[in-house]
Design a protein around this motif. Structure first.
Motif, short mmCIF file in Angstrom:
data_model
loop_
_atom_site.label_atom_id
_atom_site.label_comp_id
_atom_site.label_asym_id
_atom_site.label_seq_id
_atom_site.Cartn_x
_atom_site.Cartn_y
_atom_site.Cartn_z
N GLY A 91 4.47 0.57 18.92
CA GLY A 91 4.88 -0.62 19.65
C GLY A 91 5.93 -1.38 18.86
N TRP A 92 6.21 -2.60 19.28
CA TRP A 92 7.19 -3.43 18.59
C TRP A 92 6.61 -3.88 17.26
N GLY A 93 7.35 -3.63 16.20
CA GLY A 93 6.89 -4.02 14.87
C GLY A 93 7.93 -4.86 14.16
N TRP A 94 7.45 -5.68 13.24
CA TRP A 94 8.34 -6.52 12.47
C TRP A 94 8.75 -5.79 11.21
N TRP A 100 5.38 -6.06 3.56
CA TRP A 100 4.49 -5.00 4.04
C TRP A 100 3.09 -5.53 4.34
N ALA A 101 2.65 -6.56 3.64
CA ALA A 101 1.28 -7.06 3.82
C ALA A 101 1.18 -8.17 4.87
N PRO A 102 1.82 -9.32 4.68
CA PRO A 102 1.58 -10.45 5.59
C PRO A 102 2.05 -10.27 7.03
N PHE A 103 2.89 -9.27 7.28
CA PHE A 103 3.36 -9.09 8.65
C PHE A 103 2.64 -7.95 9.36
N HIS A 104 1.76 -7.25 8.65
CA HIS A 104 1.06 -6.11 9.26
C HIS A 104 -0.45 -6.16 9.06
N TYR A 105 -0.90 -6.95 8.13
CA TYR A 105 -2.33 -7.18 7.89
C TYR A 105 -2.55 -8.69 7.90
N GLY A 106 -3.62 -9.15 8.48
CA GLY A 106 -3.92 -10.57 8.44
C GLY A 106 -3.09 -11.39 9.43
N ARG A 107 -3.30 -12.70 9.38
CA ARG A 107 -2.66 -13.60 10.34
C ARG A 107 -2.11 -14.83 9.64
N GLY A 163 -6.14 -9.85 6.09
CA GLY A 163 -6.91 -9.07 7.04
C GLY A 163 -6.80 -7.60 6.66
N TYR A 164 -7.68 -6.79 7.17
CA TYR A 164 -7.76 -5.41 6.72
C TYR A 164 -7.47 -4.39 7.82
N VAL A 165 -7.05 -4.87 8.98
CA VAL A 165 -6.67 -3.99 10.08
C VAL A 165 -5.15 -4.06 10.21
N TRP A 166 -4.50 -2.91 10.24
CA TRP A 166 -3.05 -2.84 10.34
C TRP A 166 -2.60 -2.97 11.79
N SER A 167 -1.48 -3.64 12.00
CA SER A 167 -0.83 -3.73 13.31
C SER A 167 0.68 -3.78 13.07
N PRO A 168 1.48 -3.33 14.03
CA PRO A 168 2.93 -3.44 13.85
C PRO A 168 3.36 -4.90 13.70
N ALA A 169 2.61 -5.82 14.30
CA ALA A 169 2.86 -7.26 14.18
C ALA A 169 1.70 -7.97 14.86
N TRP A 170 1.21 -9.03 14.25
CA TRP A 170 0.13 -9.82 14.85
C TRP A 170 0.73 -11.02 15.56
N VAL A 171 1.30 -10.76 16.75
CA VAL A 171 1.94 -11.80 17.54
C VAL A 171 1.52 -11.68 19.00
#
Length: 166
Positions: free
Chosen positions: A83-86, A94-101, A115-123
């Motif tokens: 998906g769309w990733g930052w 690498w950490a604050p934009f893909h793990y945690g909020r 946070g410990y779950v990876w996402s392309p971006a938490w938005v």
């Protein structure tokens, strides 16, 4: 214009899942077993400060970066299989934009909750007129029933003309 965003929450939810899939807990190919709080602490300490914050525990504040805003400063959006990733240009991105909020505090500014779950971006994503818009998801907001009633504060939103996101 920004008030339209707050009133179109259901459109935001629909758009978020269609366009990005960024608010899912899909781990993809990331090795979550190797990510620990100590990893975050060691890697981010040179670039900011750790603060014991009520309700969240240890959170990270990026160093003195003028006009910093998560998912808006020093980076750009890329589309991938996930998906769309930052794509952050910060060495620590690498950490604050893909793990945690992220969340905003009037005294400290933007703070990151590990946070410990990876996402392309938490938005969360949305659109208004000819603009796409996105806002960081707060640490306690999860896709599901609760998500439908949540609205990001107006100053969390970032805007970009549709012709700048392909």
């Amino acid at each position: 214009m920004k008030n339209k965003i707050l009133k179109s929450g259901y459109a935001l939810i629909f758009f978020a899942f269609l366009l990005a899939g960024c608010s899912t807990n899909k781990a993809l190919s990331q090795d979550q077993g190797s990510i620990t709080y100590q990893t975050f602490y060691n890697e981010l300490s040179p670039y900011g400060n750790w603060i014991d914050y009520p309700g969240y525990g240890n959170v990270w504040s990026p160093g003195n970066i003028e006009d910093f805003s998560p998912y808006a400063s020093n980076g750009y959006w890329v589309y991938s299989d996930a998906g769309w990733g930052w794509n952050s240009l910060y060495s620590w991105g690498w950490a604050p934009f893909h793990y945690g909020r992220w969340f905003y505090d009037d005294m400290y500014g933007w703070l990151w909750v590990p946070g410990y779950v990876w996402s392309p971006a938490w938005v969360t994503w949305g659109f208004v007129d000819n603009d796409y818009c996105w806002a960081p998801l707060l640490p306690d907001v999860y896709a599901g029933a609760q998500f439908g009633s949540w609205r990001a504060p107006a100053f969390y939103w970032n805007f970009c003309s549709r012709d700048h996101i392909y």
